[in-house]
Write an enzyme that holds these catalytic residues in place. Structure first.
Site, PDB file in Angstrom:
ATOM      1  N   ASP A 379       0.829  -1.216   0.000  1.00 23.16           N
ATOM      2  CA  ASP A 379       0.000   0.000   0.000  1.00 23.16           C
ATOM      3  C   ASP A 379       0.861   1.263   0.000  1.00 23.16           C
ATOM      4  O   ASP A 379       1.965   1.269   0.554  1.00 23.16           O
ATOM      5  CB  ASP A 379      -0.920  -0.017   1.235  1.00 23.16           C
ATOM      6  CG  ASP A 379      -2.079   0.956   1.075  1.00 23.16           C
ATOM      7  OD1 ASP A 379      -2.368   1.341  -0.071  1.00 23.16           O
ATOM      8  OD2 ASP A 379      -2.680   1.325   2.094  1.00 23.16           O
ATOM      9  N   GLY A 380       0.306   2.310  -0.595  1.00 21.26           N
ATOM     10  CA  GLY A 380       0.952   3.629  -0.539  1.00 21.26           C
ATOM     11  C   GLY A 380       1.490   4.121  -1.869  1.00 21.26           C
ATOM     12  O   GLY A 380       2.129   5.172  -1.928  1.00 21.26           O
ATOM     13  N   ASN A 381       1.216   3.402  -2.950  1.00 21.60           N
ATOM     14  CA  ASN A 381       1.701   3.842  -4.272  1.00 21.60           C
ATOM     15  C   ASN A 381       1.172   5.225  -4.631  1.00 21.60           C
ATOM     16  O   ASN A 381       1.918   6.089  -5.115  1.00 21.60           O
ATOM     17  CB  ASN A 381       1.222   2.876  -5.372  1.00 21.60           C
ATOM     18  CG  ASN A 381       1.919   1.548  -5.297  1.00 21.60           C
ATOM     19  OD1 ASN A 381       2.899   1.400  -4.564  1.00 21.60           O
ATOM     20  ND2 ASN A 381       1.420   0.566  -6.028  1.00 21.60           N
ATOM     21  N   TRP A 384       2.664   8.012  -2.546  1.00 21.01           N
ATOM     22  CA  TRP A 384       4.070   8.182  -2.929  1.00 21.01           C
ATOM     23  C   TRP A 384       4.148   9.120  -4.138  1.00 21.01           C
ATOM     24  O   TRP A 384       4.935  10.053  -4.172  1.00 21.01           O
ATOM     25  CB  TRP A 384       4.666   6.817  -3.268  1.00 21.01           C
ATOM     26  CG  TRP A 384       6.111   6.839  -3.688  1.00 21.01           C
ATOM     27  CD1 TRP A 384       7.196   6.694  -2.876  1.00 21.01           C
ATOM     28  CD2 TRP A 384       6.622   6.989  -5.025  1.00 21.01           C
ATOM     29  NE1 TRP A 384       8.355   6.746  -3.615  1.00 21.01           N
ATOM     30  CE2 TRP A 384       8.025   6.932  -4.947  1.00 21.01           C
ATOM     31  CE3 TRP A 384       6.025   7.177  -6.277  1.00 21.01           C
ATOM     32  CZ2 TRP A 384       8.852   7.047  -6.059  1.00 21.01           C
ATOM     33  CZ3 TRP A 384       6.854   7.301  -7.395  1.00 21.01           C
ATOM     34  CH2 TRP A 384       8.254   7.236  -7.283  1.00 21.01           C
ATOM     35  N   HIS A 396       2.237   3.466  -9.159  1.00 22.41           N
ATOM     36  CA  HIS A 396       2.093   2.019  -9.400  1.00 22.41           C
ATOM     37  C   HIS A 396       3.276   1.491 -10.196  1.00 22.41           C
ATOM     38  O   HIS A 396       3.761   0.391  -9.947  1.00 22.41           O
ATOM     39  CB  HIS A 396       0.772   1.727 -10.107  1.00 22.41           C
ATOM     40  CG  HIS A 396      -0.411   2.145  -9.286  1.00 22.41           C
ATOM     41  ND1 HIS A 396      -0.638   1.645  -8.029  1.00 22.41           N
ATOM     42  CD2 HIS A 396      -1.402   3.043  -9.516  1.00 22.41           C
ATOM     43  CE1 HIS A 396      -1.730   2.201  -7.527  1.00 22.41           C
ATOM     44  NE2 HIS A 396      -2.215   3.056  -8.411  1.00 22.41           N
ATOM     45  N   SER A 424      -7.456  -5.396  -5.612  1.00 21.44           N
ATOM     46  CA  SER A 424      -8.565  -5.994  -4.860  1.00 21.44           C
ATOM     47  C   SER A 424      -9.878  -5.860  -5.624  1.00 21.44           C
ATOM     48  O   SER A 424      -9.985  -5.048  -6.562  1.00 21.44           O
ATOM     49  CB  SER A 424      -8.698  -5.303  -3.499  1.00 21.44           C
ATOM     50  OG  SER A 424      -9.253  -4.011  -3.673  1.00 21.44           O
ATOM     51  N   GLU A 426     -12.272  -4.439  -4.600  1.00 18.16           N
ATOM     52  CA  GLU A 426     -12.755  -3.079  -4.298  1.00 18.16           C
ATOM     53  C   GLU A 426     -12.028  -2.035  -5.142  1.00 18.16           C
ATOM     54  O   GLU A 426     -12.497  -0.908  -5.292  1.00 18.16           O
ATOM     55  CB  GLU A 426     -12.555  -2.737  -2.812  1.00 18.16           C
ATOM     56  CG  GLU A 426     -13.521  -3.451  -1.867  1.00 18.16           C
ATOM     57  CD  GLU A 426     -13.304  -4.951  -1.812  1.00 18.16           C
ATOM     58  OE1 GLU A 426     -12.117  -5.379  -1.851  1.00 18.16           O
ATOM     59  OE2 GLU A 426     -14.290  -5.700  -1.758  1.00 18.16           O
ATOM     60  N   ARG A 430     -11.771   2.675  -8.581  1.00 16.36           N
ATOM     61  CA  ARG A 430     -10.842   3.746  -8.973  1.00 16.36           C
ATOM     62  C   ARG A 430     -11.057   4.183 -10.427  1.00 16.36           C
ATOM     63  O   ARG A 430     -11.784   3.533 -11.184  1.00 16.36           O
ATOM     64  CB  ARG A 430      -9.410   3.255  -8.781  1.00 16.36           C
ATOM     65  CG  ARG A 430      -9.152   2.879  -7.341  1.00 16.36           C
ATOM     66  CD  ARG A 430      -7.707   2.571  -7.113  1.00 16.36           C
ATOM     67  NE  ARG A 430      -7.509   2.216  -5.708  1.00 16.36           N
ATOM     68  CZ  ARG A 430      -6.345   2.248  -5.078  1.00 16.36           C
ATOM     69  NH1 ARG A 430      -5.263   2.600  -5.743  1.00 16.36           N
ATOM     70  NH2 ARG A 430      -6.255   1.925  -3.810  1.00 16.36           N
ATOM     71  N   LEU A 488      10.490 -20.689  -4.784  1.00 12.24           N
ATOM     72  CA  LEU A 488       9.546 -19.861  -4.029  1.00 12.24           C
ATOM     73  C   LEU A 488       8.196 -19.948  -4.717  1.00 12.24           C
ATOM     74  O   LEU A 488       8.128 -19.904  -5.946  1.00 12.24           O
ATOM     75  CB  LEU A 488      10.030 -18.392  -4.055  1.00 12.24           C
ATOM     76  CG  LEU A 488       9.028 -17.330  -3.598  1.00 12.24           C
ATOM     77  CD1 LEU A 488       8.881 -17.357  -2.066  1.00 12.24           C
ATOM     78  CD2 LEU A 488       9.460 -15.927  -4.053  1.00 12.24           C
TER      79      LEU A 488
HETATM   80  C1  IPE Z   1      -1.675   0.185  -3.326  1.00  9.98           C
HETATM   81  O1  IPE Z   1      -1.419   1.530  -3.399  1.00  9.98           O
HETATM   82  C2  IPE Z   1      -1.779  -0.407  -4.695  1.00  9.98           C
HETATM   83  C3  IPE Z   1      -3.161  -0.767  -5.066  1.00  9.98           C
HETATM   84  C4  IPE Z   1      -4.193  -0.670  -4.291  1.00  9.98           C
HETATM   85  C5  IPE Z   1      -3.340  -1.272  -6.387  1.00  9.98           C
HETATM   86  P1  IPE Z   1      -2.592   2.580  -3.387  1.00  9.98           P
HETATM   87  O2  IPE Z   1      -2.918   2.925  -4.779  1.00  9.98           O
HETATM   88  O3  IPE Z   1      -3.723   2.123  -2.563  1.00  9.98           O
HETATM   89  O4  IPE Z   1      -1.887   3.788  -2.703  1.00  9.98           O
HETATM   90  P2  IPE Z   1      -2.556   4.816  -1.706  1.00  9.98           P
HETATM   91  O5  IPE Z   1      -3.099   4.028  -0.556  1.00  9.98           O
HETATM   92  O6  IPE Z   1      -3.652   5.483  -2.463  1.00  9.98           O
HETATM   93  O7  IPE Z   1      -1.451   5.715  -1.330  1.00  9.98           O
HETATM   94  C1  IPE Z   2      -5.508  -2.792  -0.476  1.00 12.45           C
HETATM   95  O1  IPE Z   2      -5.146  -1.495  -0.623  1.00 12.45           O
HETATM   96  C2  IPE Z   2      -5.481  -3.472  -1.800  1.00 12.45           C
HETATM   97  C3  IPE Z   2      -4.163  -3.652  -2.386  1.00 12.45           C
HETATM   98  C4  IPE Z   2      -3.024  -3.338  -1.852  1.00 12.45           C
HETATM   99  C5  IPE Z   2      -4.175  -4.276  -3.679  1.00 12.45           C
HETATM  100  P1  IPE Z   2      -6.229  -0.318  -0.744  1.00 12.45           P
HETATM  101  O2  IPE Z   2      -5.459   0.946  -0.779  1.00 12.45           O
HETATM  102  O3  IPE Z   2      -7.136  -0.570  -1.857  1.00 12.45           O
HETATM  103  O4  IPE Z   2      -7.030  -0.499   0.616  1.00 12.45           O
HETATM  104  P2  IPE Z   2      -7.943   0.549   1.382  1.00 12.45           P
HETATM  105  O5  IPE Z   2      -8.987   1.009   0.427  1.00 12.45           O
HETATM  106  O6  IPE Z   2      -7.053   1.688   1.802  1.00 12.45           O
HETATM  107  O7  IPE Z   2      -8.469  -0.218   2.547  1.00 12.45           O
HETATM  108 MG    MG Z   3      -4.180   2.346  -0.572  1.00 10.01          MG
END
Ligand code: IPE
Ligand code: IPE
Ligand code: MG
Length: 605
Positions: A379-381, A384, A396, A424, A426, A430, A488
């Site tokens: 998480d956090g792309n 970032w 990403h 996910s 969910e 996006r 792996l």
């Molecule tokens: C996680 O990074 C990657 C995916 C969910 C595909 P995010 O895109 O959720 O990054 P933030 O949480 O918005 O920073």
């Molecule tokens: C979880 O990240 C899904 C992935 C990393 C693929 P999200 O960024 O979508 O999760 P929420 O929405 O913050 O819970």
């Molecule tokens: Mg996220």
């Protein structure tokens, strides 16, 4: 060919002992109640939808019957999906495509929760059939959906060609069994004509049913040769023109199915099947000719006496042929996990992971302190990228490099299972552009990324719905290609949702219960686990999430019930393999109890 014959499901049981004789790593059909129920369903589907074909299959040796039922049941399911007039054309197309896409996934998984696909997958694996050649047949099914019209015989024949792959699967079965339906090259044309004849016989038989749906599956060229016939047929009126047209077409079909040279030199058992098919079709065409105006009201059938006159001697002849000239090959091989073997070259080129840029090496972790399975929520792309004034998709792209680092680090430290949450169920909420970037980056990585030549068995967890077809193909391809690797196991979760997984598993379990394979009162946790998409995936020992969030976001609910949780503030593109090693080091210091008392507990046990 729709000629009824008398037959019982006892034939199915008769077919099984032959398979039991083979040594098999996987339980033979007879010992797997779900698979047995699946084949039984295929038997009934063939019997009800296509009694003529069913009669022909009865002429085959017992061991070849279940795979034939599976093939025909699959063909008829696809036909039905394409033919559901309650749905719009696009919806019907989508159903056909969803079914075939699910079949691809099932082939990679080696089984299916859908009974017809379960039997078909077993057939493909057991008999080493390459079902990819059926793609053409599926396109033809979609042509049905499009209410196809044909300008001339050439167009009509091109449409019939799509049936050839189904028939070829049966020929391949015979070959595998050591009774080749070998066709001399100069007989290929006969073979094609024979299939055209079968198709024309079917169309003439089903004329009334097709016309009710507004379908007239004959070439315009043929219709135009009898002025007025098309209008009369479409209005349901029998006239001299329609009678002449039908007579002309039955004559044509009769000539096409009569190909005595085609079976010359074949195994006598296989030849009997084809010769009998021709006899049944000619009897069917006689019935069409005799039907007169009733052809526009119902499908004509040859009389019971006619059918018996053809089938009884045929059964005697085929029984004798199979016993006097037995198979030269041992029959089906042990089921493999997938249809196509990975090429040895794939594994000859395996390389070690590239070293860390700073030369960092993994810490030493005692074997009994190593997690078996680490799962990561990457998480956090987005944040970032935003922090750098970049569009989110850039985050990403940058995150991809961190995912590679995880794989390198996992290989270096000797981790057995690494599971990465990439997209996910969910995440469809996006923007389309962001979704496209994420999925496209994954596909490119599968095609040309640096993981391809490492000792990594790649697997995919998630559902194909809504995913681009090329991505699904690439995922399945890599799964097949890397399946024998032992370093792996990397499971990438794409279009994955924990609730979705649990719901589908519950559905599979319900189906098993309905098929009588499991007593609902006795369902235990193990039964549930066995119906998960990857039943061999171990429980997660360590669940790590980056990006400064402390939640699990629908990730692996079944497997993480006793996972150690580990949250770190860095955004995903900022982590590298040292962070994975740090997470594992932290895990190795944790006390795990699994509900027991603290005293004397060590490690995961
Ligand atoms: C996680 O990074 C990657 C995916 C969910 C595909 P995010 O895109 O959720 O990054 P933030 O949480 O918005 O920073
Ligand atoms: C979880 O990240 C899904 C992935 C990393 C693929 P999200 O960024 O979508 O999760 P929420 O929405 O913050 O819970
Ligand atoms: Mg996220």
């Amino acid at each position: 060919m729709r000629i009824t014959t008398h037959s019982t499901t006892a034939d199915f049981d008769a077919a099984l002992p032959a398979q039991r004789r083979r040594p098999a790593r996987r339980p033979p059909t007879g010992e797997d109640p779900l698979l047995r129920a699946a084949y039984r369903l295929c038997l009934r589907t063939t019997q009800v939808h296509d009694p003529g074909i069913f009669a022909l299959i009865q002429l085959m040796p017992a061991v070849l019957r279940p795979p034939c039922w599976a093939l025909w049941a699959a063909a008829s399911v696809l036909d039905d999906l394409a033919d559901q007039r309650d749905a719009q054309q696009a919806e019907r197309e989508a159903r056909v495509q969803a079914w075939t896409q699910a079949l691809q996934c099932d082939l990679a998984a080696g089984t299916s929760t859908d009974p017809v696909r379960r039997a078909l997958v077993d057939t493909a694996l057991r008999w080493h059939l390459d079902l990819s050649s059926l793609q053409g047949a599926v396109t033809s099914t979609l042509d049905d959906v499009n209410d196809r019209r044909f300008a001339d015989w050439a167009e009509w024949r091109a449409w019939c060609e799509a049936l050839v792959p189904w028939v070829d699967q049966v020929r391949h079965l015979f070959e595998q069994a050591g009774a080749p339906m070998t066709l001399r090259l100069d007989r290929q044309q006969d073979y094609k004509r024979f299939i055209d004849g079968a198709q024309l016989t079917d169309i003439l038989t089903d004329l009334s049913a097709d016309l009710t749906q507004g379908l007239l599956l004959l070439p315009q060229e043929a219709l135009d040769a009898f002025p007025g016939a098309e209008d009369d047929l479409r209005q349901g009126s029998w006239s001299p023109a329609t009678a002449a047209l039908v007579r002309e077409l039955t004559g044509l079909a009769r000539r096409w199915v009569t190909r005595p040279a085609m079976t010359r030199g074949m195994h006598p058992g296989a030849a009997t099947v084809l010769d009998t098919a021709a006899c049944l079709m000619r009897a069917q065409l006689d019935a069409v000719d005799a039907a007169g105006h009733t052809l526009l009201q119902r499908a004509p059938r040859p009389s019971l006496v006619t059918r018996t006159r053809i089938l009884v001697p045929a059964r005697l002849r085929s029984g004798l042929a199979w016993s006097l000239t037995p198979f030269t090959a041992a029959g089906p091989r042990q089921p493999a996990v997938t249809v196509r073997e990975p090429s040895p070259a794939d594994d000859a080129n395996l390389r070690p992971p590239p070293a860390h840029l700073d030369g960092a090496r993994p810490p030493r972790i005692a074997a009994d302190r190593m997690p078996a399975h680490v799962a990561v929520i990457m998480d956090g792309n987005g944040r970032w990228a935003e922090q750098r004034g970049l569009p989110r998709p850039e985050g990403h792209r940058a995150g991809n490099a961190a995912a590679h680092e995880m794989v390198y680090g996992a290989l270096e430290i000797g981790l057995r299972h690494l599971t990465l949450y990439a997209f996910s169920t969910e995440n469809w909420k996006r923007d389309t552009e962001e979704i496209t970037t994420i999925l496209e980056a994954i596909r490119r990585d599968l095609d040309e990324g640096p993981i391809r030549n490492l000792d990594v068995r790649q697997r995919w967890l998630g559902h194909p719905d809504k995913l681009p077809a090329e991505l699904v193909q690439a995922l399945l391809r890599e799964e097949r290609r890397t399946r024998n690797r032992t370093g792996l196991t990397l499971t990438v979760c794409i279009n994955y949702g924990g609730r979705d997984e649990i719901t589908r598993t519950a559905a599979a379990l319900a189906q098993a219960t309905r098929a009588g394979a499991i007593d609902p009162h006795l369902i235990g946790e193990d039964d549930f686990a066995r119906h998960l998409p990857h039943p061999d995936m171990p429980d997660v020992d360590l669940l790590w999430r980056t990006g400064n969030e402390q939640r699990t976001s629908n990730f692996l609910p079944w497997h993480t019930t006793y996972a150690e949780l580990y949250f770190t503030p860095d955004h995903w593109p900022d982590v590298d393999r040292r962070d994975l090693w740090q997470a594992i080091t932290e895990y190795s210091r944790r006390q795990r109890r699994h509900g027991g008392a603290t005293h004397g507990m060590r490690g995961r046990s």
